[in-house]
Each structure stands twice: as C-alpha cells, then as structure tokens.
Design a protein around this motif. Structure first.
Motif, PDB file in Angstrom:
ATOM      1  N   ALA A 169      86.529 117.766  21.994  1.00 20.64           N
ATOM      2  CA  ALA A 169      87.615 118.638  22.455  1.00 20.64           C
ATOM      3  C   ALA A 169      88.574 117.876  23.357  1.00 20.64           C
ATOM      4  O   ALA A 169      89.795 118.095  23.306  1.00 20.64           O
ATOM      5  N   PHE A 170      88.050 116.965  24.167  1.00 19.40           N
ATOM      6  CA  PHE A 170      88.897 116.175  25.063  1.00 19.40           C
ATOM      7  C   PHE A 170      89.789 115.229  24.261  1.00 19.40           C
ATOM      8  O   PHE A 170      90.951 114.992  24.610  1.00 19.40           O
ATOM      9  N   ILE A 171      89.258 114.687  23.157  1.00 17.66           N
ATOM     10  CA  ILE A 171      90.035 113.770  22.315  1.00 17.66           C
ATOM     11  C   ILE A 171      91.200 114.506  21.648  1.00 17.66           C
ATOM     12  O   ILE A 171      92.321 113.989  21.572  1.00 17.66           O
ATOM     13  N   TYR A 172      90.919 115.712  21.152  1.00 13.46           N
ATOM     14  CA  TYR A 172      91.957 116.491  20.465  1.00 13.46           C
ATOM     15  C   TYR A 172      92.545 117.550  21.399  1.00 13.46           C
ATOM     16  O   TYR A 172      92.876 118.667  20.973  1.00 13.46           O
ATOM     17  N   TYR A 173      92.696 117.213  22.665  1.00 12.17           N
ATOM     18  CA  TYR A 173      93.097 118.199  23.661  1.00 12.17           C
ATOM     19  C   TYR A 173      94.513 118.729  23.444  1.00 12.17           C
ATOM     20  O   TYR A 173      94.776 119.904  23.708  1.00 12.17           O
ATOM     21  N   ASP A 174      95.426 117.887  22.980  1.00 13.86           N
ATOM     22  CA  ASP A 174      96.811 118.338  22.772  1.00 13.86           C
ATOM     23  C   ASP A 174      96.861 119.525  21.815  1.00 13.86           C
ATOM     24  O   ASP A 174      97.538 120.532  22.079  1.00 13.86           O
ATOM     25  N   PHE A 175      96.152 119.399  20.712  1.00 13.12           N
ATOM     26  CA  PHE A 175      96.119 120.494  19.733  1.00 13.12           C
ATOM     27  C   PHE A 175      95.421 121.710  20.319  1.00 13.12           C
ATOM     28  O   PHE A 175      95.888 122.854  20.160  1.00 13.12           O
ATOM     29  N   ILE A 176      94.292 121.504  20.995  1.00 18.86           N
ATOM     30  CA  ILE A 176      93.516 122.616  21.560  1.00 18.86           C
ATOM     31  C   ILE A 176      94.334 123.378  22.591  1.00 18.86           C
ATOM     32  O   ILE A 176      94.356 124.613  22.598  1.00 18.86           O
ATOM     33  N   PHE A 177      95.034 122.655  23.464  1.00 15.93           N
ATOM     34  CA  PHE A 177      95.783 123.326  24.515  1.00 15.93           C
ATOM     35  C   PHE A 177      97.015 124.035  23.955  1.00 15.93           C
ATOM     36  O   PHE A 177      97.239 125.220  24.227  1.00 15.93           O
ATOM     37  N   ASP A 178      97.819 123.313  23.157  1.00 15.59           N
ATOM     38  CA  ASP A 178      99.074 123.889  22.666  1.00 15.59           C
ATOM     39  C   ASP A 178      98.857 125.011  21.656  1.00 15.59           C
ATOM     40  O   ASP A 178      99.574 126.017  21.670  1.00 15.59           O
ATOM     41  N   THR A 179      97.852 124.860  20.790  1.00 14.99           N
ATOM     42  CA  THR A 179      97.663 125.814  19.698  1.00 14.99           C
ATOM     43  C   THR A 179      96.660 126.915  20.035  1.00 14.99           C
ATOM     44  O   THR A 179      96.907 128.089  19.742  1.00 14.99           O
ATOM     45  N   ILE A 180      95.543 126.551  20.659  1.00 17.00           N
ATOM     46  CA  ILE A 180      94.473 127.522  20.887  1.00 17.00           C
ATOM     47  C   ILE A 180      94.617 128.204  22.248  1.00 17.00           C
ATOM     48  O   ILE A 180      94.717 129.435  22.336  1.00 17.00           O
ATOM     49  N   ILE A 181      94.637 127.405  23.304  1.00 21.35           N
ATOM     50  CA  ILE A 181      94.663 127.993  24.653  1.00 21.35           C
ATOM     51  C   ILE A 181      95.978 128.703  24.924  1.00 21.35           C
ATOM     52  O   ILE A 181      96.007 129.828  25.424  1.00 21.35           O
ATOM     53  N   MET A 182      97.102 128.061  24.594  1.00 22.81           N
ATOM     54  CA  MET A 182      98.409 128.649  24.853  1.00 22.81           C
ATOM     55  C   MET A 182      98.891 129.558  23.724  1.00 22.81           C
ATOM     56  O   MET A 182      99.961 130.155  23.834  1.00 22.81           O
ATOM     57  N   GLY A 183      98.105 129.688  22.667  1.00 20.66           N
ATOM     58  CA  GLY A 183      98.500 130.527  21.534  1.00 20.66           C
ATOM     59  C   GLY A 183      98.835 131.957  21.921  1.00 20.66           C
ATOM     60  O   GLY A 183      99.909 132.467  21.563  1.00 20.66           O
ATOM     61  N   PRO A 184      97.960 132.659  22.663  1.00 19.32           N
ATOM     62  CA  PRO A 184      98.261 134.055  23.030  1.00 19.32           C
ATOM     63  C   PRO A 184      99.467 134.222  23.947  1.00 19.32           C
ATOM     64  O   PRO A 184      99.928 135.341  24.145  1.00 19.32           O
ATOM     65  N   LYS A 185      99.992 133.123  24.491  1.00 19.04           N
ATOM     66  CA  LYS A 185     101.171 133.196  25.356  1.00 19.04           C
ATOM     67  C   LYS A 185     102.460 133.128  24.544  1.00 19.04           C
ATOM     68  O   LYS A 185     103.548 133.419  25.061  1.00 19.04           O
ATOM     69  N   LYS A 186     102.350 132.802  23.252  1.00 19.64           N
ATOM     70  CA  LYS A 186     103.536 132.639  22.411  1.00 19.64           C
ATOM     71  C   LYS A 186     103.760 133.891  21.554  1.00 19.64           C
ATOM     72  O   LYS A 186     102.804 134.435  20.985  1.00 19.64           O
ATOM     73  N   PRO A 187     105.027 134.347  21.439  1.00 20.08           N
ATOM     74  CA  PRO A 187     105.317 135.526  20.597  1.00 20.08           C
ATOM     75  C   PRO A 187     105.007 135.300  19.120  1.00 20.08           C
ATOM     76  O   PRO A 187     104.908 136.264  18.361  1.00 20.08           O
ATOM     77  N   THR A 188     104.856 134.029  18.708  1.00 22.17           N
ATOM     78  CA  THR A 188     104.554 133.718  17.301  1.00 22.17           C
ATOM     79  C   THR A 188     103.058 133.772  17.004  1.00 22.17           C
ATOM     80  O   THR A 188     102.645 133.441  15.883  1.00 22.17           O
ATOM     81  N   PHE A 189     102.251 134.169  17.983  1.00 30.94           N
ATOM     82  CA  PHE A 189     100.806 134.236  17.791  1.00 30.94           C
ATOM     83  C   PHE A 189     100.481 135.215  16.665  1.00 30.94           C
ATOM     84  O   PHE A 189     101.184 136.206  16.448  1.00 30.94           O
ATOM     85  N   TRP A 190      99.383 134.947  15.943  1.00 33.65           N
ATOM     86  CA  TRP A 190      99.015 135.730  14.755  1.00 33.65           C
ATOM     87  C   TRP A 190      98.925 137.223  15.066  1.00 33.65           C
ATOM     88  O   TRP A 190      99.427 138.049  14.294  1.00 33.65           O
TER      89      TRP A 190
END
Length: 285
Positions: free
Chosen positions: A48-69
């Motif tokens: 998770a630390f290696i792929y942190y950019d994807f995890i943070f931008d897509t997963i963690i910050m996902g519910p903060k974006k109006p484009t969330f599923w």
C-alpha cells in the motif's frame, strides 16, 4: 508410608509441570500465529505504501469528489425518480494539514489501515489454525467454513460502509453549515479517521451472523430468545444506524438499517441450524 507420600507428591508435581508446559506451549503457538498474521499485514502495508498515490487519490479521497461512484448513481436515481435533490454535485470544504510531519504520518496510517483491511482474512485463517486442533471432528466439519464466511461478511461490510455510509456522511457533514460566518475546513487526520472508522466499523458489524453462530454453539443464544427479542433488536439496530450515519434523513437510515435487519434474520437461521445439529448429535449419542 513416607516413601508413598514422596512418590505421590512427585507424581502430582510432574502432572502440574506437564499442565504448565502445555499451557505455555499453547501460548507460544498462539504467539507464532499472531506473528505470521502481523507479517502478512506488514507486507500488505508495504504494498500500500508503494502504490500510495493511487490509494490516496482514488480510494481515500474518492468520497470527497463529486465524481465518486455513489454520487453518480444517486444522480441517475434522482433523474429516474424525478427527484433532483438526490443528486450530489458539490462537496464543499477544504482539507488541510496542520502538523509538520502530518503528511508523512498520513501515509503511514493510511498504509497501516489498508494493510489491516487486506490482512484480516489471513488473520482469521491463523486464528482458525490455532483453535482447530482443540475441536472434535464434528465441530471441525461444522465450523469448516468459518474463515470463508467471516471474510466474505467483512468484505461486504467494508464495501457497504465505503460506498454507502462514508459518502453519505461526508456529503452531509461537508454541506452542514450553522452560519455563513463559519467555513468548513477539515484536517486530513480528521478526514482519514472518519473514512477509516466508518468503513471498518461497518465491516465488523457485518460479522453479526458469525458472532451469533459462536454464541449459539456455546448455548448462550437460542432461536426462541432471538425471536422473542426481535422488537428490541429493531430498536437497537435503528440506534446503531443513527450513530453510524450522522445524516438526519430517514432514507439514509433506512438504507443502513435494512442490511442490519437482514443480518439479524440470517443470525436466527444460523442459530436454528446450530440447534438442529445439536439435537441430531444428541439423538445419535
């Protein structure tokens, strides 16, 4: 006479030593099971630390974006029902960092949470390996699907919490304003804590049928008791739904409550299955 007493004392001492050795052997075995589970969690944490950019931008910050599923599905549902109020196209509020090492701590904590979530099924597997030798053959067969069902319920709970409870809570709290003079600005630690707590808590709550299965095997819960207490269970479930979802609307509470009602009814079926198995074993004996 004294020789017999000495021999008897030696035998009793040897039995107590064997019991103590057996106890410490079990502790040592449990320790190694927990060590292996911890290593698995650390490995997932490193990934998770290696792929942190994807995890943070897509997963963690996902519910903060109006484009969330979830928000997109709500917009489609609003269009189908001609209820434009369902559509969430704006998530106000600014997320900030207020600590010198805050962002580094955020990376570590996020990776740890991901590691624990992904490593949970393996932790269950290690626990099962520890308790399996102490079970009888029939008990092993009855509990053979423990790891699979517990992991499946946990994953379903995680997905339900992440895609239903988290976005509804964030949308409500981010849009909540008691005065125009107050601007919503959240710390990144507060945001991560909210997302992780709601998601993991829902995953744990979905383990209810497993808990009922264990208590039924111990004779603590019965089908009769659960059916008689259904009205009280409904009240407790509504309270849990109100606590989990800070939104005041009944629709969100209903969406959260329905799976919990279903889990309770599944628990009644599970308790009934355990009672029938016990009755059948008693008749065979």
């Amino acid at each position: 006479m004294s020789d017999n007493r000495i021999v008897k004392a030696i035998k009793e001492k040897s039995k107590s030593m064997e019991a103590e050795m057996s106890f410490f052997d079990h502790i040592e075995e449990l320790r190694w099971h927990l060590i292996r589970a911890s290593i698995a969690i650390i490995i997932f944490m490193i990934v998770a630390f290696i792929y942190y950019d994807f995890i943070f931008d897509t997963i963690i910050m996902g519910p903060k974006k109006p484009t969330f599923w979830t928000y997109r599905m709500l917009c489609k549902l609003g269009e189908a029902l001609h209820r434009p109020g369902f559509c969430i196209d704006k998530i106000p509020g600014k997320i900030i960092n207020t600590e010198m090492a805050g962002q580094f701590t955020l990376e570590i904590n996020s990776a740890l949470i991901i590691g624990i979530t992904l490593g949970f099924p393996y932790l269950l597997w290690e626990i099962w390996r520890f308790i399996k030798p102490a079970l009888h053959e029939k008990e092993r067969k009855a509990a053979s699907g423990f790891v699979f069902y517990a992991s499946l319920l946990f994953i379903i709970g995680i997905l339900f919490g992440y895609y239903v409870i988290v976005p509804e809570s964030i949308s409500f709290l981010a849009n909540l304003s008691v005065s125009k003079e107050i601007e919503n600005t959240f710390t990144v630690d507060s945001y991560l804590s909210s997302v992780a707590t709601l998601t993991l808590a829902t995953g744990i709550v979905f383990e209810l049928p497993i808990l009922i299965y264990i208590l039924s095997n111990l004779g603590i819960l019965t089908v009769k008791f659960m059916r008689a207490g259904r009205r009280y269970a409904i009240v407790i479930i509504l309270i849990i739904a109100a606590v989990i979802t800070p939104t005041p609307d009944m629709l969100t509470m209903t969406v959260v409550s329905i799976p919990l009602f279903v889990l309770y009814e599944v628990g009644i079926v599970v308790a009934g299955t355990v009672e029938k198995r016990k009755l059948r074993q008693a008749q065979e004996a």
